[in-house]
Structures are given as C-alpha cells and as structure tokens.
Design an enzyme around this catalytic site. Structure first.
Site, PDB file in Angstrom:
ATOM      1  N   GLU A  48      39.806  34.901  48.988  1.00 20.15           N
ATOM      2  CA  GLU A  48      39.216  33.715  48.379  1.00 20.15           C
ATOM      3  C   GLU A  48      38.558  32.870  49.462  1.00 20.15           C
ATOM      4  O   GLU A  48      38.885  33.007  50.655  1.00 20.15           O
ATOM      5  CB  GLU A  48      40.290  32.842  47.712  1.00 20.15           C
ATOM      6  N   ARG A  94      58.188  29.803  36.094  1.00 17.37           N
ATOM      7  CA  ARG A  94      59.621  29.517  36.258  1.00 17.37           C
ATOM      8  C   ARG A  94      59.792  28.020  36.480  1.00 17.37           C
ATOM      9  O   ARG A  94      58.817  27.293  36.598  1.00 17.37           O
ATOM     10  CB  ARG A  94      60.172  30.276  37.475  1.00 17.37           C
ATOM     11  N   LYS A  99      47.736  37.840  40.744  1.00 18.60           N
ATOM     12  CA  LYS A  99      46.772  36.774  41.033  1.00 18.60           C
ATOM     13  C   LYS A  99      45.366  37.104  40.534  1.00 18.60           C
ATOM     14  O   LYS A  99      44.626  36.218  40.096  1.00 18.60           O
ATOM     15  CB  LYS A  99      46.743  36.499  42.540  1.00 18.60           C
TER      16      LYS A  99
END
Length: 474
Positions: free
Chosen positions: A200, A292, A115
C-alpha cells in the site's frame, strides 16, 4: 440468557469476561495451562478446566477448547482477543459443534481477516482505501518494483492475513524492496501460516483512528464513537484515547457514517472495530476491520456508559440492539495506558517474574483491569501486558492529569514495568496538547526513556551488603 459460557482465553481479558458473566448471572468456565495455574481468572471463574500442560498449545487448539466446552456443559464460547479470537476455522467449528460463538459470523471473520478481500469489499462499497496492490507473491521482482513505483515511495508491505503489528515492513526506496518483501513473507508464514503479501501507499505520520461498532443480528448497526490509537511503538499500541482530542464534530460524524457503512458492507454482527488512517489534510482511509473485542474497549465503555462485553453476550444470545445512533454521546474523555512487564531501557525486553508488591491506583473515575496480584509469578510465555489503567475526566487536559496522578500512585515491585515511561509521556508537552501521530514515539523515544533506578528490593540488598561489610570490619 446463556447459563454457562467457556472463555477461550487467559489473563486480563478472561477476568473482564468473567465479570461481565457475573453481572448477567451467567456461570463461567476458565481454561488454563499449568503455567497459568495461579492466574486470577481461575480464582474468579465458576469452573476451571486444565486445557493442556503445554503453556501455548491448549489456547490455540480449537478441538481441545470445544471438547472442554462440551465436557463442562457450556452453551457458548467467548474468544476474547488474541489467540483464536479472529480464527475463522475455530468460529466455524464452534458453530458446527452446536455451540454459540460470541462474535461475528465465521465468514465475516474470514473475509475481513484477508486484507485483500477486505480492501476489495470496501472499494466496491465506496469506502475510501489507501492506494495499493493485490498479493505480490506470484510476481517477479521487476513487476513488484513497477507496482511500487506506480504507487509511489514510501510504500508499506503487509501480510494479507496479518494483525497485531506482525508482517509489516515500510520501504522507502527500490533498493530495500526485495529484502523487505522476503522478510515480510517469512514473518507472515511464521505467524499466520499464509505468506501472501501486498503493498500500500505508506501514509506518513497519520493518526490511527478506530471506530467501535456494535451490530445485532437484525440489521441494526451503530458506532460508539472513536478512539485515537496513535501512541504506538512498532505498530503496538501503548495509549488509547476516546474520543480523539483533536477531531472536529463534523469529521467525527463523517467518519462515523463511513465506519457504519463499512460494517454493513461486511454484514457485520456483534462488537468490532473499523480502523482508519487520518492524514494532515483530514483525509481518511480504511485500514482494516478487527473482528473481535479490542484491548482498548474500556475507554469506549467509560465515555458511553456501556458494557461492551455484556453487549457482545446479549447480541450473541439473540437480543435486539436497543440503542440508536442518536443515543450515543461522549461523557468526557477517557485514556487507557497499557502497563507491560518490560525493561524499557533494554529495548522493551519482556521482564517476567514474581510480583513482590502490588498497589493499583485508586480514586474517582480510575479503573484498573488486570490479572496479577502480590505473589503472582508472571509466566514468560505470553504477551507482556499485565494491567490496563483507564481514567476518565471532563476534558482531555484533566484526563491526562488524572492519568499522571494514577500512574504515580500505581506501584508494582519485583519486575520492571513501563510505568515510568508512561509517566514521562504524560509530562510531555506535545502529548498534553494532543499534538501527536503514529510517529510520536519513534521521534521522541530517547527523550521519554526514564532514568534507570534500582528496584526497592535491589536497594535493600545493596544496603544489607554494605552494613554486613561494615560490621565485619569492626
């Protein structure tokens, strides 16, 4: 075109990939554990391969899967979703074994799976991201608190290698920070073998909007419109809608341009998803990229008329994308409801068991993707999702009504499912109006829980017991 593909997965997605293979006249090899011996995907595949007696190990062992592909003369491997689908090491080993990986390059998987790397890359390329930090593990508690105060509470802690709702903690004040950090780190290590955690700014009650990406190996990249995935519980999606019922065409265009730019920045190929948080002011922020196929890909297929699994295979086979962005238009609205074998009145506890009756919904523009059937025993070792119900209609309102009708027709006996809960969502006025965000279920959960009813088999047993007692008295 490939002659034979191995499917490194099980259940519903394995069935879906086999169907795409059949449409392209490709043979399929299904791997399985003993726990999956009676699964539908084995009955549909060209060949089957017992990967392990252990219910989990085989699906998570790259070397065993590659060995299976080699022994069955496969040319490519499709990972589906879950399990090893976003495992860069597996993807690299597949390529090193001179097999084709049906998905993005392993370096892209690695970069987007981290991330922090993904945030860094997006920021460098002008993609809006949520204010946040680098990994926090090497800092002391005072430094972590200082960063949190600078970002401003509430903040959200995330595992750097996380996904699927794991390794996430929302923190509302400094007193919760350290305990949440330690819990997040433990969960990250358990599920991802990497305990790096970052923070975050927590965007309160946003919409979760994701754009489906399709990109070939020659630089052609487009998006296939968006999906609204805001109806979720504990970061797990329950209902997905395409396109978003409240998004303006102007905002859709802006977000779509950014989604394609994000995919190009990542040098993305094949099918993937760029995920955003959208706040009340229509400001949007990059959240992550899923490297994916998604569980909810079916709603995009329904509104675009494209076979995404088929496209994945064709791109991996080296075909040029024969679509431009101007070719993509929404044909009405599609909604997917995930049907899980869970006891919703017992904190959604998984409820595996034998299916004693199975009557899937039918009718125009109603689709069911599943791997179960009457007499099938749902194993207790895997995800509790047993079917996906997908409907399409010309408007959002009509799509909700069709979903409601189809859910009421859908009968599964022998195990408890989320169908009654999903029906209650369909009947909720806010859902019908498109008035929801990621806080929807958290705020409405108690009012949406169905009244407990006994399964028909339980009722028959009660009646039989009562009749027997009556005869004994006579």
């Amino acid at each position: 075109m490939f002659r034979r593909i191995l499917i490194a997965n099980r259940g519903e997605i394995a069935v879906r990939i086999i169907r795409a293979c059949n449409d392209l006249n490709i043979e399929s090899v299904a791997i399985y554990s003993n726990a999956d011996r009676d699964s539908l995907h084995l009955k549909m595949a060209t060949k089957t391969y017992l990967i392990s007696d252990d219910p989990i190990k085989g699906y998570l062992d790259p070397d065993l899967i590659i060995q299976a592909a080699k022994e069955t003369d496969c040319e490519a491997i499709h990972p589906g979703y879950g399990f090893l689908s976003e495992n860069a090491t597996f993807a690299r080993k597949v390529v090193q074994a001179e097999l084709v990986w049906i998905g993005p390059n392993y370096e892209v998987i690695e970069n987007m799976g981290d991330k922090n790397k993904a945030r860094e890359l997006m920021q460098k390329n002008g993609i809006p991201i949520v204010p946040g930090s680098d990994p926090l593990n090497n800092l002391d508690s005072h430094s972590r608190a200082k960063i949190a105060n600078k970002i401003g509470y509430p903040i959200i802690l995330k595992a750097s290698s996380g996904g699927g709702g794991r390794g996430i903690r929302v923190v509302y004040n400094e007193s919760e920070l350290e305990s949440s950090f330690e819990a997040c780190k433990r969960e990250a290590l358990t599920f991802f073998k990497n305990d790096d955690v970052f923070m975050e700014k927590y965007i309160q009650n946003p919409r979760h909007i994701e754009f489906q990406i399709l990109a070939d190996n020659y630089g052609n990249t487009i998006h296939l419109l968006e999906r609204d995935c805001s109806i979720q519980r504990r970061h797990q999606k329950l209902i997905e809608i395409a396109p978003s019922p409240t998004m303006s065409s102007d905002l859709r265009r802006k977000m779509g341009v950014v989604a394609v730019a994000a995919a190009k920045a990542a040098k993305y190929t094949n099918a993937g998803t760029v995920e955003f948080l959208l706040d009340d002011d229509n400001k949007f922020y990059f959240m992550e990229m899923n490297t994916r196929i998604q569980v909810e890909h079916g709603v995009t297929e329904e509104i675009t008329g494209l076979d995404l699994i088929g496209r994945q295979i064709r791109i991996a086979n080296g075909e040029i994308l024969d679509l431009a962005q101007s070719d993509i238009h929404a044909q009405g609205y599609a909604i997917e409801a995930r049907i899980n074998a869970e006891d919703v009145n017992n904190d959604f506890l998984p409820n595996p068991g034998v299916i004693t009756a199975y009557y899937p919904a039918l009718g125009p523009f109603v689709r069911v993707d599943s791997y179960i059937y009457k007499g099938f025993k749902i194993p207790p070792f895997y995800d509790s999702m047993i079917a996906k119900l997908i409907v399409r209609a010309t408007s959002y309102d009509l799509a909700v009504q069709k979903l409601n009708r189809a859910l009421n027709e859908f009968k599964i006996r022998g195990v408890k499912t989320t169908i009654p809960f999903l029906i209650n969502i369909c009947n909720d006025k806010d859902f019908r109006r498109g008035h929801f965000d990621t806080s929807y279920l958290e705020e409405k959960l108690q009012s949406l829980l169905p009244q407990e009813t006994k399964d028909e088999s339980d009722l028959i047993a009660v009646i039989a017991t009562a009749l027997a007692a009556q005869f004994e008295e006579q």
